[in-house]
Design a protein around this motif. Structure first.
Motif, mmCIF file in Angstrom:
data_model
loop_
_atom_site.group_PDB
_atom_site.id
_atom_site.type_symbol
_atom_site.label_atom_id
_atom_site.label_comp_id
_atom_site.label_asym_id
_atom_site.label_seq_id
_atom_site.Cartn_x
_atom_site.Cartn_y
_atom_site.Cartn_z
ATOM 1 N N THR A 44 65.953 37.218 39.055
ATOM 2 C CA THR A 44 65.823 36.963 40.487
ATOM 3 C C THR A 44 65.021 36.577 41.338
ATOM 4 O OG1 THR A 44 68.250 38.584 39.686
ATOM 5 C CG2 THR A 44 67.655 37.630 42.438
ATOM 6 N N ILE A 45 65.466 35.246 42.543
ATOM 7 C CA ILE A 45 63.855 35.415 43.529
ATOM 8 C C ILE A 45 64.482 35.030 44.267
ATOM 9 C CG2 ILE A 45 63.200 33.370 44.464
ATOM 10 C CD1 ILE A 45 63.078 33.253 41.320
ATOM 11 N N VAL A 46 63.595 36.504 44.884
ATOM 12 C CA VAL A 46 63.960 36.998 46.684
ATOM 13 C C VAL A 46 62.681 36.286 47.449
ATOM 14 C CG1 VAL A 46 63.940 39.147 47.425
ATOM 15 C CG2 VAL A 46 63.804 39.036 45.496
ATOM 16 N N VAL A 47 64.456 35.644 48.367
ATOM 17 C CA VAL A 47 63.534 34.664 49.499
ATOM 18 C C VAL A 47 64.116 34.535 50.491
ATOM 19 C CG1 VAL A 47 65.274 32.643 48.982
ATOM 20 C CG2 VAL A 47 63.047 31.851 49.332
ATOM 21 N N GLN A 48 64.202 34.269 51.816
ATOM 22 C CA GLN A 48 63.691 34.273 52.899
ATOM 23 C C GLN A 48 65.045 33.320 53.349
ATOM 24 O OE1 GLN A 48 63.503 36.037 55.872
ATOM 25 N NE2 GLN A 48 62.454 38.205 54.487
ATOM 26 N N ASP B 279 54.892 46.897 39.188
ATOM 27 C CA ASP B 279 55.563 47.446 37.782
ATOM 28 C C ASP B 279 55.884 48.895 38.592
ATOM 29 O OD1 ASP B 279 56.224 49.439 35.358
ATOM 30 O OD2 ASP B 279 54.167 49.999 35.175
ATOM 31 N N HIS B 280 57.214 48.617 38.945
ATOM 32 C CA HIS B 280 57.997 50.194 39.110
ATOM 33 C C HIS B 280 59.140 50.468 38.379
ATOM 34 C CE1 HIS B 280 61.319 51.805 41.971
ATOM 35 N NE2 HIS B 280 60.194 51.189 42.798
ATOM 36 N N PRO B 281 59.038 51.575 38.492
ATOM 37 C CA PRO B 281 60.504 52.435 37.485
ATOM 38 C C PRO B 281 61.133 51.898 37.525
ATOM 39 C CG PRO B 281 59.058 54.103 38.780
ATOM 40 C CD PRO B 281 58.523 52.430 39.343
ATOM 41 N N LYS B 282 61.419 50.855 38.226
ATOM 42 C CA LYS B 282 63.033 50.254 37.794
ATOM 43 C C LYS B 282 63.184 48.801 37.981
ATOM 44 C CE LYS B 282 65.525 52.934 41.690
ATOM 45 N NZ LYS B 282 66.269 53.119 42.490
ATOM 46 N N GLY B 283 61.910 48.564 37.195
ATOM 47 C CA GLY B 283 61.531 47.075 36.897
ATOM 48 C C GLY B 283 60.442 46.340 37.108
ATOM 49 N N LEU B 284 60.068 45.027 36.693
ATOM 50 C CA LEU B 284 59.299 44.483 36.887
ATOM 51 C C LEU B 284 59.104 43.436 37.879
ATOM 52 C CD1 LEU B 284 57.632 43.877 33.021
ATOM 53 C CD2 LEU B 284 56.997 45.690 35.280
ATOM 54 N N VAL B 285 58.514 43.257 38.337
ATOM 55 C CA VAL B 285 58.834 42.553 39.987
ATOM 56 C C VAL B 285 57.463 41.386 40.077
ATOM 57 C CG1 VAL B 285 59.131 42.192 42.288
ATOM 58 C CG2 VAL B 285 59.843 43.847 41.046
ATOM 59 N N LEU B 286 57.476 40.780 40.260
ATOM 60 C CA LEU B 286 56.090 39.376 40.529
ATOM 61 C C LEU B 286 56.597 39.072 42.161
ATOM 62 C CD1 LEU B 286 55.964 36.631 37.656
ATOM 63 C CD2 LEU B 286 54.956 38.165 38.266
ATOM 64 N N GLY C 226 60.250 37.017 29.317
ATOM 65 C CA GLY C 226 62.131 37.387 29.551
ATOM 66 C C GLY C 226 62.203 39.312 30.268
ATOM 67 N N GLU C 227 61.308 39.904 30.905
ATOM 68 C CA GLU C 227 61.591 41.489 30.973
ATOM 69 C C GLU C 227 61.804 41.628 32.511
ATOM 70 O OE1 GLU C 227 62.871 43.562 29.767
ATOM 71 O OE2 GLU C 227 62.332 43.456 27.772
ATOM 72 N N VAL C 228 61.387 40.297 33.334
ATOM 73 C CA VAL C 228 60.436 40.100 34.918
ATOM 74 C C VAL C 228 61.783 40.249 35.535
ATOM 75 C CG1 VAL C 228 59.440 39.474 36.549
ATOM 76 C CG2 VAL C 228 58.059 39.659 34.910
ATOM 77 N N ARG C 229 62.192 40.581 36.513
ATOM 78 C CA ARG C 229 63.646 41.258 36.567
ATOM 79 C C ARG C 229 63.578 40.485 37.810
ATOM 80 N NH1 ARG C 229 65.259 41.114 32.327
ATOM 81 N NH2 ARG C 229 65.993 42.565 31.201
ATOM 82 N N TRP C 230 62.417 40.391 39.245
ATOM 83 C CA TRP C 230 62.514 39.564 40.264
ATOM 84 C C TRP C 230 61.809 39.077 40.543
ATOM 85 C CZ3 TRP C 230 67.082 41.330 42.982
ATOM 86 C CH2 TRP C 230 68.030 42.352 42.459
ATOM 87 N N ILE C 231 61.165 38.089 40.554
ATOM 88 C CA ILE C 231 60.650 37.399 41.617
ATOM 89 C C ILE C 231 60.781 37.066 43.394
ATOM 90 C CG2 ILE C 231 58.942 35.394 41.431
ATOM 91 C CD1 ILE C 231 60.219 34.755 39.002
ATOM 92 N N ILE C 232 59.284 37.706 43.893
ATOM 93 C CA ILE C 232 59.757 37.985 45.821
ATOM 94 C C ILE C 232 58.184 36.571 45.808
ATOM 95 C CG2 ILE C 232 58.444 38.508 48.047
ATOM 96 C CD1 ILE C 232 58.490 42.252 45.595
ATOM 97 N N VAL C 233 59.305 35.505 46.412
ATOM 98 C CA VAL C 233 57.969 34.028 46.270
ATOM 99 C C VAL C 233 57.797 34.023 48.299
ATOM 100 C CG1 VAL C 233 59.209 32.689 44.474
ATOM 101 C CG2 VAL C 233 59.960 32.724 46.873
ATOM 102 N N GLY D 292 68.134 26.739 37.809
ATOM 103 C CA GLY D 292 69.252 27.742 38.039
ATOM 104 C C GLY D 292 69.521 29.468 37.869
ATOM 105 N N GLN D 293 67.946 29.556 38.453
ATOM 106 C CA GLN D 293 68.116 30.830 38.533
ATOM 107 C C GLN D 293 68.608 31.364 40.068
ATOM 108 O OE1 GLN D 293 64.382 30.133 39.090
ATOM 109 N NE2 GLN D 293 63.389 31.035 36.839
ATOM 110 N N PRO D 294 69.415 32.705 39.343
ATOM 111 C CA PRO D 294 70.131 33.461 40.983
ATOM 112 C C PRO D 294 69.248 33.308 41.795
ATOM 113 C CG PRO D 294 70.183 34.925 39.074
ATOM 114 C CD PRO D 294 69.199 33.726 38.789
#
Length: 260
Positions: free
Chosen positions: A125-129, A52-59, A100-107, A154-156
């Motif tokens: 958006t999925i964050v991946v190496q 829970d970051h002030p700029k949005g939710l991240v998993l 639907g409020e989750v903005r980032w997923i770090i896998v 289809g997610q970015p």
């Protein structure tokens, strides 16, 4: 104030970044899968985290996905155990968070027990190496732990190379921890209670780090050992290192409420 209020855990004045942990299924495995040569069996939790970051939710990771769900009250049909209601979207709904409020997923990586729940977050958006992305999309024919239908949705994707500060403020720093897969990554989260390192499968059990023990399978054993040494250095500097599949460690972590 958080960009998204969490009804069951409202923010207090001065709260910074908060971390929530969730159990999203289990896998019943030989211990040797995690510690090479070790006898016995283990019921290992599958874990996921909400930041829970002030700029949005991240998993960080999304756990097992819908293809493994069994109805409540039935017995698992394989070594993978995911009861109805235990997927990450249901875990979030239970604390008042709309997926639907989750903005980032770090896998950490794109194996099925870490990216299987990606489909529940259509706006993320999925964050991946980049090296993990390339392997998972183009070179996984012989690796059944990847299931492309779970992450080609289809997610970015934000494909990164090396260390990446997600919000540019030092609170969520993603860094490569290679060895388990070609592009495995971990994340250091700066909470009010101190730094917490979410390891993914570069450290499945606490003993992996304490004893510098590799699992029975590695994409690259030398890189894996280097990743453990990096985690050890962070731990010596005061960070709390969270192994991803350790039932004894996980039993000490509060679930669905702020950890730090």
């Amino acid at each position: 104030m958080s960009a998204v209020e969490i009804p069951t855990a409202p923010r207090k004045p001065g709260d910074g970044v908060r971390l929530f942990g969730f159990t999203v299924g289990h896998v019943n495995m030989p211990v040797a899968f995690f510690l090479d040569g070790e006898p016995g069996e283990i019921r290992a939790p599958v874990t996921a985290f909400l930041i829970d970051h002030p700029k949005g939710l991240v998993l960080f990771d999304t756990g097992l996905g819908s293809r493994f769900i069994r109805p409540k009250g039935t017995q698992p049909e394989s070594f993978i155990d995911l009861e109805q209601g235990d997927t990450i979207d249901e875990r979030l709904k239970a604390i008042g968070v709309d997926p639907g409020e989750v903005r980032w997923i770090i896998v950490s990586h794109l194996h099925t027990d870490h990216a299987g729940g990606n489909a529940y977050f259509p706006n993320a958006t999925i964050v991946v190496q980049e090296s993990e992305y390339d392997h998972a999309f183009h070179n996984v024919a012989e690796d059944p732990i990847y299931e492309i239908s779970e992450y080609d949705l289809g997610q970015p994707y934000l494909k990164i190379r090396g260390e990446h500060d997600l919000f540019g403020d030092g609170t969520i720093v993603i860094f490569p921890t290679l060895g388990h897969t070609p592009g495995h990554q971990s994340a250091k989260i700066k909470t009010d209670g101190g730094d917490i390192v979410l390891t993914g499968d570069c450290c499945s059990l606490k003993r992996s780090l304490d004893e510098f023990r590799l699992p029975g399978h590695c994409h690259n054993a030398d890189q894996f050992m280097d990743s453990l040494k990096m985690l050890s250095s962070l731990e010596r500097k005061g960070a709390r290192v969270f192994p991803s599949h350790d039932p004894d460690f996980w039993a000490t972590i509060p679930k669905s409420v702020p950890i730090g």
